[in-house]
Design a protein around this motif. Structure first.
Motif, PDB file in Angstrom:
ATOM      1  N   MET A  22      45.529 138.815  32.333  1.00  0.00           N
ATOM      2  CA  MET A  22      46.107 137.655  31.589  1.00  0.00           C
ATOM      3  C   MET A  22      45.804 136.192  32.706  1.00  0.00           C
ATOM      4  O   MET A  22      45.858 135.384  31.932  1.00  0.00           O
ATOM      5  CB  MET A  22      47.667 137.964  31.573  1.00  0.00           C
ATOM      6  CG  MET A  22      48.396 138.612  30.475  1.00  0.00           C
ATOM      7  SD  MET A  22      49.648 138.887  30.222  1.00  0.00           S
ATOM      8  CE  MET A  22      50.417 137.448  30.769  1.00  0.00           C
ATOM      9  N   THR A  23      46.021 136.445  34.133  1.00  0.00           N
ATOM     10  CA  THR A  23      45.329 135.619  34.610  1.00  0.00           C
ATOM     11  C   THR A  23      43.896 134.557  34.285  1.00  0.00           C
ATOM     12  O   THR A  23      44.039 133.393  34.254  1.00  0.00           O
ATOM     13  CB  THR A  23      45.415 136.204  36.478  1.00  0.00           C
ATOM     14  OG1 THR A  23      44.588 137.138  36.353  1.00  0.00           O
ATOM     15  CG2 THR A  23      47.384 136.134  36.770  1.00  0.00           C
ATOM     16  N   SER A  25      42.614 135.074  31.421  1.00  0.00           N
ATOM     17  CA  SER A  25      42.448 134.170  29.875  1.00  0.00           C
ATOM     18  C   SER A  25      44.078 133.467  30.156  1.00  0.00           C
ATOM     19  O   SER A  25      43.675 133.170  28.248  1.00  0.00           O
ATOM     20  CB  SER A  25      42.504 135.771  29.765  1.00  0.00           C
ATOM     21  OG  SER A  25      43.615 135.978  29.130  1.00  0.00           O
ATOM     22  N   LYS A  26      43.997 133.103  30.261  1.00  0.00           N
ATOM     23  CA  LYS A  26      45.249 131.744  30.785  1.00  0.00           C
ATOM     24  C   LYS A  26      45.031 130.833  29.839  1.00  0.00           C
ATOM     25  O   LYS A  26      43.828 129.451  30.407  1.00  0.00           O
ATOM     26  CB  LYS A  26      45.711 131.984  31.890  1.00  0.00           C
ATOM     27  CG  LYS A  26      47.035 130.469  31.654  1.00  0.00           C
ATOM     28  CD  LYS A  26      47.460 130.239  33.189  1.00  0.00           C
ATOM     29  CE  LYS A  26      46.708 129.687  34.579  1.00  0.00           C
ATOM     30  NZ  LYS A  26      47.462 129.963  35.330  1.00  0.00           N
ATOM     31  N   HIS A  30      46.539 132.769  25.134  1.00  0.00           N
ATOM     32  CA  HIS A  30      47.767 133.536  25.157  1.00  0.00           C
ATOM     33  C   HIS A  30      48.350 131.600  25.675  1.00  0.00           C
ATOM     34  O   HIS A  30      47.338 130.953  26.149  1.00  0.00           O
ATOM     35  CB  HIS A  30      48.014 133.784  25.524  1.00  0.00           C
ATOM     36  CG  HIS A  30      47.849 134.619  27.334  1.00  0.00           C
ATOM     37  ND1 HIS A  30      48.595 134.331  28.127  1.00  0.00           N
ATOM     38  CD2 HIS A  30      47.163 134.851  27.785  1.00  0.00           C
ATOM     39  CE1 HIS A  30      48.048 134.756  29.497  1.00  0.00           C
ATOM     40  NE2 HIS A  30      47.157 135.203  28.968  1.00  0.00           N
ATOM     41  N   GLN A  31      50.342 131.279  25.769  1.00  0.00           N
ATOM     42  CA  GLN A  31      49.921 130.413  26.950  1.00  0.00           C
ATOM     43  C   GLN A  31      51.580 130.749  27.714  1.00  0.00           C
ATOM     44  O   GLN A  31      52.579 129.689  28.403  1.00  0.00           O
ATOM     45  CB  GLN A  31      50.656 129.562  25.614  1.00  0.00           C
ATOM     46  CG  GLN A  31      50.467 128.733  24.394  1.00  0.00           C
ATOM     47  CD  GLN A  31      48.737 127.928  25.120  1.00  0.00           C
ATOM     48  OE1 GLN A  31      48.853 127.295  26.111  1.00  0.00           O
ATOM     49  NE2 GLN A  31      47.807 128.550  24.717  1.00  0.00           N
ATOM     50  N   LYS A  32      51.223 131.867  28.074  1.00  0.00           N
ATOM     51  CA  LYS A  32      52.051 132.354  29.391  1.00  0.00           C
ATOM     52  C   LYS A  32      51.804 131.436  30.626  1.00  0.00           C
ATOM     53  O   LYS A  32      50.723 131.332  30.876  1.00  0.00           O
ATOM     54  CB  LYS A  32      52.503 133.961  29.286  1.00  0.00           C
ATOM     55  CG  LYS A  32      52.778 133.998  27.961  1.00  0.00           C
ATOM     56  CD  LYS A  32      53.551 135.829  28.354  1.00  0.00           C
ATOM     57  CE  LYS A  32      54.001 136.640  26.836  1.00  0.00           C
ATOM     58  NZ  LYS A  32      55.525 136.074  27.000  1.00  0.00           N
ATOM     59  N   LEU A  33      53.029 131.825  30.927  1.00  0.00           N
ATOM     60  CA  LEU A  33      52.571 131.429  32.528  1.00  0.00           C
ATOM     61  C   LEU A  33      52.919 131.754  33.766  1.00  0.00           C
ATOM     62  O   LEU A  33      52.583 132.053  35.079  1.00  0.00           O
ATOM     63  CB  LEU A  33      53.569 129.577  32.781  1.00  0.00           C
ATOM     64  CG  LEU A  33      53.349 128.513  32.157  1.00  0.00           C
ATOM     65  CD1 LEU A  33      53.687 127.654  31.962  1.00  0.00           C
ATOM     66  CD2 LEU A  33      52.052 127.911  32.096  1.00  0.00           C
ATOM     67  N   HIS A  35      54.220 135.900  34.524  1.00  0.00           N
ATOM     68  CA  HIS A  35      53.967 137.705  34.152  1.00  0.00           C
ATOM     69  C   HIS A  35      55.900 138.604  33.749  1.00  0.00           C
ATOM     70  O   HIS A  35      56.349 138.048  33.814  1.00  0.00           O
ATOM     71  CB  HIS A  35      54.123 138.810  35.970  1.00  0.00           C
ATOM     72  CG  HIS A  35      53.782 140.029  35.512  1.00  0.00           C
ATOM     73  ND1 HIS A  35      54.744 140.514  35.742  1.00  0.00           N
ATOM     74  CD2 HIS A  35      53.071 140.524  35.408  1.00  0.00           C
ATOM     75  CE1 HIS A  35      54.383 141.864  35.392  1.00  0.00           C
ATOM     76  NE2 HIS A  35      52.946 141.829  35.394  1.00  0.00           N
ATOM     77  N   LEU A  43      50.793 133.793  37.062  1.00  0.00           N
ATOM     78  CA  LEU A  43      49.827 133.321  36.766  1.00  0.00           C
ATOM     79  C   LEU A  43      48.480 133.267  37.191  1.00  0.00           C
ATOM     80  O   LEU A  43      48.120 131.970  37.772  1.00  0.00           O
ATOM     81  CB  LEU A  43      49.539 133.590  34.902  1.00  0.00           C
ATOM     82  CG  LEU A  43      50.235 134.109  34.273  1.00  0.00           C
ATOM     83  CD1 LEU A  43      49.445 134.546  32.997  1.00  0.00           C
ATOM     84  CD2 LEU A  43      49.837 136.297  34.304  1.00  0.00           C
TER      85      LEU A  43
END
Length: 73
Positions: A22-23, A25-26, A30-33, A35, A43
């Protein structure tokens, strides 16, 4: 034989791999900031690699105690 410690370690290892993915491919996938566990864990690439190293270190200790369920001779 697989022990409870081994099962918990496999879950932490899987979580650390997802966190590293996730970090790195930020913004692309995805749009997550943060965990999934908490907003206190952003992230951050350094923190994710540090988390992965700590989990691998713990896994090495569990491997030496033969609690992970696989062994190489």
């Amino acid at each position: 034989m697989l022990y409870t410690e081994g099962i918990v370690w496999y879950l932490f290892f899987l979580d650390s791999l997802v966190y590293v993915f996730m970090t790195f491919s930020k913004g692309k996938l995805h749009q997550k900031l943060t965990h999934w566990l908490s907003g206190y864990f952003p992230l951050n690439r350094f923190f994710s690699l540090f988390y992965l190293i700590l989990v691998m270190w713990l896994g090495f200790a569990l491997y030496r105690m033969q609690l992970l369920g696989f062994y190489f001779n």
